[in-house]
Design an enzyme around this catalytic site. Structure first.
Site, PDB file in Angstrom:
ATOM      1  N   TYR A 264       0.836  -1.209   0.000  1.00 31.09           N
ATOM      2  CA  TYR A 264       0.000   0.000   0.000  1.00 31.09           C
ATOM      3  C   TYR A 264       0.874   1.265   0.000  1.00 31.09           C
ATOM      4  CZ  TYR A 264      -3.767  -3.130   1.674  1.00 31.09           C
ATOM      5  OH  TYR A 264      -4.687  -4.141   1.833  1.00 31.09           O
TER       6      TYR A 264
ATOM      7  N   PRO B 278     -16.049  -4.582   4.026  1.00 25.73           N
ATOM      8  CA  PRO B 278     -17.434  -4.780   4.494  1.00 25.73           C
ATOM      9  C   PRO B 278     -18.455  -3.950   3.729  1.00 25.73           C
ATOM     10  CG  PRO B 278     -16.216  -3.362   6.011  1.00 25.73           C
ATOM     11  CD  PRO B 278     -15.214  -3.883   5.024  1.00 25.73           C
ATOM     12  N   LEU B 279     -17.967  -2.924   2.998  1.00 25.20           N
ATOM     13  CA  LEU B 279     -18.893  -2.111   2.198  1.00 25.20           C
ATOM     14  C   LEU B 279     -18.714  -2.426   0.718  1.00 25.20           C
ATOM     15  CD1 LEU B 279     -18.330   1.277   4.052  1.00 25.20           C
ATOM     16  CD2 LEU B 279     -19.841  -0.600   4.649  1.00 25.20           C
TER      17      LEU B 279
ATOM     18  N   GLY C 258     -16.616   0.010  -0.976  1.00 22.98           N
ATOM     19  CA  GLY C 258     -17.205   1.363  -1.048  1.00 22.98           C
ATOM     20  C   GLY C 258     -18.472   1.428  -1.875  1.00 22.98           C
TER      21      GLY C 258
END
Ligand code: SF4
Ligand code: SF4
Length: 374
Positions: free
Chosen positions: A44, A184-185, A188
């Protein structure tokens, strides 16, 4: 080891992502509010370094997890040293083998000169505390758990991506493996963050790690973490109404399509690159470079679509992904301008309310995903 039920996904804590609240402010506010788990990765960009600076002086307050893409014992040894330096730490709580997608990759990790050996040596020397693994492939994730070699498994889990979750949780319990729920989304794409997080937390997982780029999001996370996590019937209905609208173009990475593809295209990985656009366009485009030539070899035979259990228009999706990951910089810039003018949500909601399929490019969650770096 006690960790908060919601942690911080660190993919967006990069120096270029300077258009929202500062990562150091977000991290320290989260730590003050009781969130003590931060996940990052060697890949990252400078996220490890940014986190290292932010937690300097309060290392004891947090549980730090990072991961590496490398698969060899000696390579991993070097990676651990770099992570320690970046994170300004003497020990890393959890070091994970990043993104193990295929069985042959797992075999490489477990080989006599593989990553696991390197991590075990680092553990023996006190450089790391626990060893984990991450995978986007549910069946490979189960295999990782069954090796009995890992302390944690990191998997994508959201209201739209929940295949095999019961089996994963069952095996994780059996082998006493901690389950870290990422995305978890759905990268996004689910806008109702509160309901999606509650949904994920209603399962027997150890921790969920949404990305976080504003202080407002930290507040939402801590509000959910400290409050009740159970969804009532109305909340479930509203969440799944939203999820159904995303159903037509969301790849669950089951990889059935890849088994029949004559050119062995890593279709799920290509769609995953596309998802990264929401977090970091530069990273997404760099990741895609390794697939770019292969995509052009697609014969348009359509065999993949016949195999997809979700009837996804894979060929069209591949073309769109290719366009987004190689071109479309102007469109990305326009969307960014709309966001900066606070008009993005309005425009997106008008589309959503009119019942139009939302162009993938538009999909972003202003509450939880990080700013695109265009
Ligand atoms: S259409 Fe392309 S991606 Fe799909 S199976 Fe054929 S060659 Fe593979
Ligand atoms: S495109 Fe369909 S078959 Fe292929 S990995 Fe995604 S969900 Fe599975």
């Amino acid at each position: 080891m006690m960790v908060s039920c919601i942690g911080l996904g660190g993919m967006g804590f990069v120096s270029k992502n300077n258009k929202r609240d500062k990562p150091s402010t977000i991290i320290n506010t989260a730590l003050n509010e009781g969130i003590n788990f931060i996940d990052t990765a060697r890949s990252y960009y400078d996220s490890e370094r940014i986190i290292g600076e932010a937690i300097h002086g309060r290392r004891k307050d947090c549980f730090i997890a990072t991961k590496t893409y490398l698969r060899g014992a000696n390579e991993v040894k070097r990676e651990v040293e770099i992570s320690l330096k970046n994170l300004r730490a003497e020990q890393i709580d959890l070091y994970q083998v990043h993104h193990v997608q295929y069985e042959h990759e797992l075999e490489r990790v477990l080989a006599r000169d593989g990553a696991l050996v390197g991590l075990k040596r680092a553990k023996k020397r006190g450089k790391i505390k626990f060893i984990g693994v991450s995978s986007h492939h549910p069946k490979v994730a189960v295999k990782c758990i069954k090796t009995g070699e890992f302390d944690t498994i990191q998997i994508p889990f959201s209201p739209i991506e929940r295949e095999f979750i019961d089996e994963i949780l069952k095996e994780a319990k059996k082998y006493d493996v901690g389950v870290i729920a990422m995305k978890p989304l759905a990268g996004g794409r689910i806008l109702n963050a509160e309901l999606a997080l509650k949904f994920v937390l209603s399962y027997d997982i150890s921790i969920v790690i949404p990305g976080c780029s504003t202080l407002k999001q930290v507040k939402i996370d801590t509000h959910i973490g400290k409050g009740g996590i159970f969804l009532n019937e109305n909340e479930k209905k509203s969440l799944f109404e939203e999820v159904e609208k995303l159903d037509g173009n969301f790849c669950r990475r089951c990889r059935y399509c890849e088994n029949v593809c004559t050119i062995k295209l890593p279709i799920a990985d290509i769609f995953r690159c596309e998802d990264h656009i929401l977090y970091n366009v530069t990273y997404a485009r760099n990741e895609y470079k390794k697939f770019k030539k292969e995509v052009k070899k697609c014969t348009d035979c359509g065999k993949c679509e016949q195999m997809c259990p979700y009837n996804l228009p894979i060929r069209t999706m591949l073309k769109n992904a290719h366009r987004r990951l190689t071109k479309g910089k102007i469109e990305d810039a326009i969307i960014n301008i709309l966001r900066r003018l606070n008009l993005y949500e309005k425009v997106r909601n008008i589309y959503f309310d009119l019942g139009f399929p939302i162009p993938k490019r538009w999909e972003n969650n202003s509450e939880f995903s990080n700013k695109e770096d265009v």
